[in-house]
Design a protein around this motif. Structure first.
Motif, PDB file in Angstrom:
ATOM      1  N   ALA A 195       0.974  -1.000   0.155  1.00  0.00           N
ATOM      2  CA  ALA A 195       0.134  -0.088   0.049  1.00  0.00           C
ATOM      3  C   ALA A 195       1.300   1.472   0.149  1.00  0.00           C
ATOM      4  CB  ALA A 195      -0.940   0.067   1.048  1.00  0.00           C
ATOM      5  N   TRP A 196       2.077   0.827   0.852  1.00  0.00           N
ATOM      6  CA  TRP A 196       2.662   2.313   0.673  1.00  0.00           C
ATOM      7  C   TRP A 196       3.930   2.800  -0.138  1.00  0.00           C
ATOM      8  CZ3 TRP A 196       2.291   6.505   3.996  1.00  0.00           C
ATOM      9  CH2 TRP A 196       3.603   7.481   3.682  1.00  0.00           C
ATOM     10  N   GLN A 197       4.729   1.853  -0.430  1.00  0.00           N
ATOM     11  CA  GLN A 197       5.922   1.989  -1.118  1.00  0.00           C
ATOM     12  C   GLN A 197       5.430   1.858  -2.747  1.00  0.00           C
ATOM     13  OE1 GLN A 197       9.667  -0.100  -0.389  1.00  0.00           O
ATOM     14  NE2 GLN A 197       9.340   0.019   2.285  1.00  0.00           N
ATOM     15  N   CYS A 198       4.813   0.309  -2.919  1.00  0.00           N
ATOM     16  CA  CYS A 198       4.770  -0.051  -4.571  1.00  0.00           C
ATOM     17  C   CYS A 198       3.676   0.913  -5.270  1.00  0.00           C
ATOM     18  CB  CYS A 198       4.154  -1.497  -4.244  1.00  0.00           C
ATOM     19  SG  CYS A 198       4.249  -2.076  -6.210  1.00  0.00           S
ATOM     20  N   ALA A 199       2.174   1.115  -4.200  1.00  0.00           N
ATOM     21  CA  ALA A 199       1.377   1.761  -4.945  1.00  0.00           C
ATOM     22  C   ALA A 199       1.512   3.317  -5.254  1.00  0.00           C
ATOM     23  CB  ALA A 199      -0.331   1.710  -3.945  1.00  0.00           C
ATOM     24  N   GLY A 200       3.192   3.641  -4.192  1.00  0.00           N
ATOM     25  CA  GLY A 200       3.027   4.983  -4.196  1.00  0.00           C
ATOM     26  C   GLY A 200       3.767   4.533  -5.858  1.00  0.00           C
ATOM     27  N   ALA A 201       4.282   4.355  -5.933  1.00  0.00           N
ATOM     28  CA  ALA A 201       5.401   4.237  -6.999  1.00  0.00           C
ATOM     29  C   ALA A 201       5.199   4.152  -8.456  1.00  0.00           C
ATOM     30  CB  ALA A 201       6.908   3.748  -7.033  1.00  0.00           C
ATOM     31  N   ALA A 202       4.746   4.763  -9.473  1.00  0.00           N
ATOM     32  CA  ALA A 202       4.782   4.576 -10.621  1.00  0.00           C
ATOM     33  C   ALA A 202       5.006   3.210 -11.728  1.00  0.00           C
ATOM     34  CB  ALA A 202       4.360   5.923 -11.406  1.00  0.00           C
ATOM     35  N   ARG A 203       6.631   3.173 -11.466  1.00  0.00           N
ATOM     36  CA  ARG A 203       6.926   2.178 -11.981  1.00  0.00           C
ATOM     37  C   ARG A 203       6.522   0.733 -11.508  1.00  0.00           C
ATOM     38  NH1 ARG A 203      12.981   2.018 -11.322  1.00  0.00           N
ATOM     39  NH2 ARG A 203      12.927   0.481 -11.973  1.00  0.00           N
ATOM     40  N   HIS A 214       2.425  -3.924 -11.701  1.00  0.00           N
ATOM     41  CA  HIS A 214       1.132  -4.291 -10.512  1.00  0.00           C
ATOM     42  C   HIS A 214      -0.246  -3.846 -11.110  1.00  0.00           C
ATOM     43  CE1 HIS A 214       4.731  -7.249  -9.265  1.00  0.00           C
ATOM     44  NE2 HIS A 214       4.763  -6.473  -8.690  1.00  0.00           N
ATOM     45  N   SER A 215      -0.996  -4.435 -12.331  1.00  0.00           N
ATOM     46  CA  SER A 215      -1.948  -3.635 -12.621  1.00  0.00           C
ATOM     47  C   SER A 215      -2.888  -3.803 -11.634  1.00  0.00           C
ATOM     48  CB  SER A 215      -2.348  -4.081 -13.324  1.00  0.00           C
ATOM     49  OG  SER A 215      -2.635  -5.271 -13.292  1.00  0.00           O
ATOM     50  N   TRP A 216      -2.695  -4.733 -10.391  1.00  0.00           N
ATOM     51  CA  TRP A 216      -4.207  -5.018  -9.794  1.00  0.00           C
ATOM     52  C   TRP A 216      -3.939  -3.976  -8.373  1.00  0.00           C
ATOM     53  CZ3 TRP A 216      -2.285  -6.139  -4.509  1.00  0.00           C
ATOM     54  CH2 TRP A 216      -0.404  -6.544  -4.280  1.00  0.00           C
ATOM     55  N   LEU A 217      -2.821  -3.341  -8.327  1.00  0.00           N
ATOM     56  CA  LEU A 217      -2.935  -2.431  -7.657  1.00  0.00           C
ATOM     57  C   LEU A 217      -2.620  -0.343  -8.419  1.00  0.00           C
ATOM     58  CD1 LEU A 217       0.300  -3.533  -5.821  1.00  0.00           C
ATOM     59  CD2 LEU A 217      -1.483  -3.087  -4.817  1.00  0.00           C
ATOM     60  N   GLY A 218      -3.592  -1.197  -9.382  1.00  0.00           N
ATOM     61  CA  GLY A 218      -3.721  -0.069 -10.470  1.00  0.00           C
ATOM     62  C   GLY A 218      -4.719   1.379  -9.508  1.00  0.00           C
ATOM     63  N   PHE A 219      -5.358   1.222  -8.694  1.00  0.00           N
ATOM     64  CA  PHE A 219      -6.227   1.831  -8.729  1.00  0.00           C
ATOM     65  C   PHE A 219      -6.519   2.379  -7.320  1.00  0.00           C
ATOM     66  CE2 PHE A 219      -7.046  -1.681  -5.974  1.00  0.00           C
ATOM     67  CZ  PHE A 219      -7.699  -0.998  -4.454  1.00  0.00           C
ATOM     68  N   LEU A 220      -4.832   2.215  -7.182  1.00  0.00           N
ATOM     69  CA  LEU A 220      -4.527   2.740  -5.552  1.00  0.00           C
ATOM     70  C   LEU A 220      -3.617   4.400  -5.846  1.00  0.00           C
ATOM     71  CD1 LEU A 220      -3.813  -0.017  -3.443  1.00  0.00           C
ATOM     72  CD2 LEU A 220      -5.872   1.032  -3.164  1.00  0.00           C
ATOM     73  N   HIS A 237      -5.568   9.848  -9.372  1.00  0.00           N
ATOM     74  CA  HIS A 237      -6.380  11.051  -8.013  1.00  0.00           C
ATOM     75  C   HIS A 237      -7.802  10.183  -7.980  1.00  0.00           C
ATOM     76  CE1 HIS A 237      -3.382  13.101  -9.982  1.00  0.00           C
ATOM     77  NE2 HIS A 237      -3.277  12.893 -10.865  1.00  0.00           N
ATOM     78  N   GLY A 238      -7.609   8.982  -8.062  1.00  0.00           N
ATOM     79  CA  GLY A 238      -9.201   8.029  -7.069  1.00  0.00           C
ATOM     80  C   GLY A 238      -9.009   8.806  -5.691  1.00  0.00           C
ATOM     81  N   TRP A 239     -10.127   7.749  -5.122  1.00  0.00           N
ATOM     82  CA  TRP A 239     -10.535   8.479  -3.716  1.00  0.00           C
ATOM     83  C   TRP A 239      -9.159   7.662  -3.140  1.00  0.00           C
ATOM     84  CZ3 TRP A 239     -11.356   5.824   0.647  1.00  0.00           C
ATOM     85  CH2 TRP A 239     -12.124   6.541   1.475  1.00  0.00           C
ATOM     86  N   TRP A 240      -9.269   6.680  -3.069  1.00  0.00           N
ATOM     87  CA  TRP A 240      -7.861   5.624  -3.076  1.00  0.00           C
ATOM     88  C   TRP A 240      -6.880   6.262  -3.254  1.00  0.00           C
ATOM     89  CZ3 TRP A 240      -9.949   2.972   1.233  1.00  0.00           C
ATOM     90  CH2 TRP A 240     -11.434   1.642   1.055  1.00  0.00           C
ATOM     91  N   SER A 241      -6.404   7.191  -3.734  1.00  0.00           N
ATOM     92  CA  SER A 241      -4.857   7.273  -4.405  1.00  0.00           C
ATOM     93  C   SER A 241      -3.881   7.831  -2.919  1.00  0.00           C
ATOM     94  CB  SER A 241      -4.474   8.443  -4.910  1.00  0.00           C
ATOM     95  OG  SER A 241      -6.008   9.280  -4.928  1.00  0.00           O
ATOM     96  N   GLN A 242      -4.462   8.954  -1.855  1.00  0.00           N
ATOM     97  CA  GLN A 242      -4.222   9.623  -0.689  1.00  0.00           C
ATOM     98  C   GLN A 242      -3.501   8.023   0.317  1.00  0.00           C
ATOM     99  OE1 GLN A 242      -6.234  11.869   1.295  1.00  0.00           O
ATOM    100  NE2 GLN A 242      -7.139  13.152  -0.403  1.00  0.00           N
TER     101      GLN A 242
END
Length: 789
Positions: free
Chosen positions: A114-122, A127-133, A138-143
């Protein structure tokens, strides 16, 4: 066990039951058939290796090991305060393991995903399954706070699973209420009996006849520690929830202090203070009360059991809301704040183990015995192994997930998609190759010693069998089995070396990670080329080994889930590990003896009370331990009608040396005095069983008979044209000595009472109505892994 394919369940259920041959179901009603023993077997296999859900118990292995450390307390005649301090330290070590496992789940779900991978574009691109994060969406879960709130579901689910497994197994094993005192169960004259040891008659001390105090395993509350398990389950569940809440609260609080948000900062501080108060309550519950053995814990502390987990999960919910509150400028960079928890846990474990070693040394000095392993340090050594198992499981999980998310890069070395797991986990992985290299020395010493023992025993074997023609291969095989059987006696020092090396290397890993703040490969950059090369190799190899260990662990659990044979193998491990009640860790696999010992006690009490008959209680391997525990729970009048026959018994060789406070010399001598007579069969080819080293009184023979001849014949003969196998730990009942000793024990028992006493009344809590029994001697047999005495 019964040597007959036609068996009938006499009493019990699918989990554990008593069986007889079909022709012996109503043997007591037909004395005209002869005065031969009626064999009967108690099977407990489904308590340790039943359905596929037992595979989940592998996740609880560190908890089981630390629970064993509680029962390895040295025997002592005094120092009650030191004994209580010893138990307290083990419970605190167990609590750190719960926090460590939860923190590892937080590391994977919150930090790496949630913190490292979902916050890094690469990383999200790979890992597309984390794309919504991803922040780019700029979605609700992006923060970051909301990603952490979502990721908190994983460690929370783990804590719920641990609570569920503990509560479910507690309901199946340990919640069965023992018989109450003065329970009437069938004597014709209205006499009463308490199968778990009432005080309606004086007990007899070993060999004396004067009133005495039973050993701990004979006390009424030993097999019913319901209250402590419930308290510890509440405390450990709360600790897991608080760990998750603290991880996300600290991260959000640091951001609020950095941006200067007064209101959010105050709310964060108040929430952290509430978490601290609840954590203090958890520590108070763990430290406040130990296990009671002299009485049954019948009354639960419902306020603690209900309030503590409820408060912690409420605080977790508040923490999730607090972290999910909108913070538009918050960006996740680097590792998740709060990875300090792993260092704190490691330091706490080292300090607790050292304090535990001091307490064990003080207890051992008060009542030292040369047969006690490691000079009384078995408990601290095993506690260290439990911490090492926890570190391998948690570090392996974090390393494998980090390698998967980071692709081809090495986590922590820079240039990858993510920063990687905490530095301490990389240091712990790097010391594993060093530990394996160090272990080569004691392993080589044992191998050389075994080879020398094999050569030395060759002439001894030939002198025992007096073969007409010496077969060098045959002699070497028999001598080799005997030599390898002695490795059991050398195992304590090997375990001690592993534990000591692991403790020193673990302390070094904590110091290296704390001082450098970098993974070993980065910390060694700029040093000597050899040092740098060795460090890089150790880090890479350690990461691979720790991940491989975790994968093998999961694979083993999966195979145990699918295949009954693998579950039986796991069940053998549980035979020893789960014999003891859950006194230190409530999430350990359940104690099957809290079901088996009362079962056997009820069966022996009801049969002897209704018939007045003689009973030979026989057991093999772990069955001998259950038999001993059952004898201690019987009334004194019942024990006078019971003889004990053990074979392949670990009572002294393993239990007496590793658990001296419960199976030490004084306790085994007391057991010999409690029963009418006792004989123990053993072989020098048996790696598990051995002599019990008990001297009977002047009225009877020595307890030990052995070593028995194994194999039965050295070479081929007219009578035995095929080679005889070396049996070792198996097939003791096939030896002629078994039938001889059983017959001798029956003869030494008091003659059976004439006539039949009538049908016993159904005891409270029994599963089936006990059938009327007669006066013929009964032989109740047992075998490790499948059935017991």
């Amino acid at each position: 066990m019964l040597a007959d394919s036609r068996t009938v369940r006499i009493t019990g259920d699918e989990t554990a039951a008593v069986h007889r041959r079909a022709e012996d179901v109503d043997a007591e009603s037909h004395p005209e058939r002869g005065n031969r023993p009626v064999p009967e077997a108690y099977c407990w296999s489904n308590l340790t290796s039943g359905n596929g859900s037992r595979a989940l118990w592998l996740l609880l292995l560190p908890f089981m090991v630390v629970n064993l450390a509680h029962w390895m307390r040295p025997a002592t005649n005094g120092s009650a305060r030191t004994r209580r301090f010893y138990g307290l330290l083990v419970r605190l070590v167990a609590l750190t393991l719960t926090v460590l496992l939860t923190a590892a789940a937080c590391e994977v779900a919150l930090d790496l995903a949630a913190w490292q991978c979902a916050g890094a574009a690469r990383c999200t691109a790979a890992h597309s399954w984390l794309g919504f994060l991803a922040p780019e969406q700029h979605g609700w879960w992006s923060q970051p706070g909301r990603r952490l709130a979502l990721g908190a579901l994983v460690p929370t689910a783990l804590v719920v699973l641990l609570w569920y497994l503990s509560n479910r197994t507690w309901g199946a094993y340990e919640s069965q209420r023992p018989p109450t005192d003065k329970t009437t169960h069938g004597a014709a004259d209205g006499a009463t009996c308490d199968p778990l040891g009432s005080t309606d008659e004086p007990d007899e001390a070993s060999g004396g006849g004067a009133p005495g105090v039973r050993p701990a395993l004979g006390t009424p509350g030993f097999w019913y520690g319901r209250r402590l398990v419930a308290r510890l389950r509440a405390a450990h569940t709360a600790a897991g929830f608080l760990t998750v809440a603290a991880m996300i609260t600290v991260a959000a609080g640091q951001h609020d202090r950095a941006v200067g948000s007064p209101l959010a900062d105050v709310l964060g501080l108040l929430l952290q203070a509430a978490l601290g108060c609840c954590a203090f309550a958890v520590l108070w519950v763990v430290c406040r009360r130990g296990r009671s053995e002299v009485r049954r814990d019948l009354v639960l502390d419902r306020a603690v059991i209900g309030w503590l987990p409820g408060s912690s999960i409420a605080l977790l919910a508040v923490a999730v809301v607090y972290a999910a509150w909108s913070r538009p400028g918050w960006v996740s960079a680097g590792p998740l704040p709060g990875d300090l928890v792993f260092r704190v846990i490691a330091v706490a474990q080292v300090a607790l183990v050292l304090a535990l070693a001091g307490a064990a040394a003080a207890l051992h000095r008060a009542a030292a015995h040369p047969r006690t392993v490691l000079r009384g340090q078995a408990g601290p050594v095993v506690a260290t192994l439990a911490c090492a198992l926890g570190a391998v499981m948690t570090g392996g999980l974090a390393q494998r997930v980090a390698d998967w998310l980071d692709g081809d890069a090495t986590p922590g070395m820079g240039g990858g998609r993510i920063v990687g797991p905490p530095v301490l986990l990389s240091w712990q992985a790097a010391v594993i190759p060093v530990l394996l290299v160090l272990l080569l020395v004691p392993v080589a010493v044992l191998a050389v010693r075994t080879a020398r023992a094999t050569r030395r025993l060759g002439p001894v074997v030939e002198a025992e069998f007096h073969p007409r023609t010496v077969d060098t291969v045959r002699t070497r095989k028999i001598a080799g089995v005997r030599a390898r059987a002695t490795l059991t006696d050398a195992a304590p020092w090997l375990v001690g070396v592993i534990s000591g090396a692991g403790l020193l290397l673990g302390a070094g890993a904590v110091a290296g990670s704390w001082l450098s703040g970098e993974v070993p490969g980065q910390a060694a950059e700029g040093t000597d080329s050899l040092v740098e090369s060795v460090t890089d190799t150790a880090q890479a190899l350690g990461s691979w080994l720790i991940g491989l260990g975790f994968i093998l662990f999961v694979t083993w659990g999966r195979r145990a889930y699918r295949h009954a044979s693998a579950r039986r193998t796991v069940g053998i491990l549980w035979d020893v590990g789960t014999f003891w009640p859950r006194a230190a860790h409530p999430f350990a696999p359940p104690c099957y003896a809290e079901r088996a010992v009362p079962d056997l006690t009820w069966r022996v009490e009801t049969w002897t009370a209704s018939t007045g008959g003689r009973l030979v209680l026989s057991g093999h391997s772990q069955g001998t331990v259950l038999a001993a525990a059952t004898v201690w729970q019987l009334r004194a009048s019942t024990r006078r009608q019971v003889a004990l026959l053990t074979y392949g018994s670990p009572l002294e060789r393993l239990y007496g040396r590793w658990f001296p406070a419960y199976f030490g010399p004084d306790q085994l001598n007391d057991l010999c005095g409690q029963v009418r007579c006792w004989r123990n069969l053993w072989r020098n080819t048996d790696p598990i069983g051995g002599p019990v080293r008990v001297t009977a009184g002047e009225a009877g023979p020595e307890v030990d008979r052995g070593p028995l001849k194994d194999p039965q014949a050295y070479g081929r003969s007219v009578r035995r044209p095929l080679p005889e196998p070396v049996l070792g730990h198996a097939e003791y009942q096939a030896d002629p000595a078994f039938a001889e000793e059983r017959a001798a024990l029956v003869d030494r028992l008091s003659p059976a009472l004439p006539g039949q006493r009538g049908e016993p009344a159904e005891p409270t809590g029994s599963t089936e109505r006990t059938e009327p029994t007669g006066r013929r001697p009964q032989d109740s047999s047992g075998s490790s892994g499948r059935s017991s005495a």
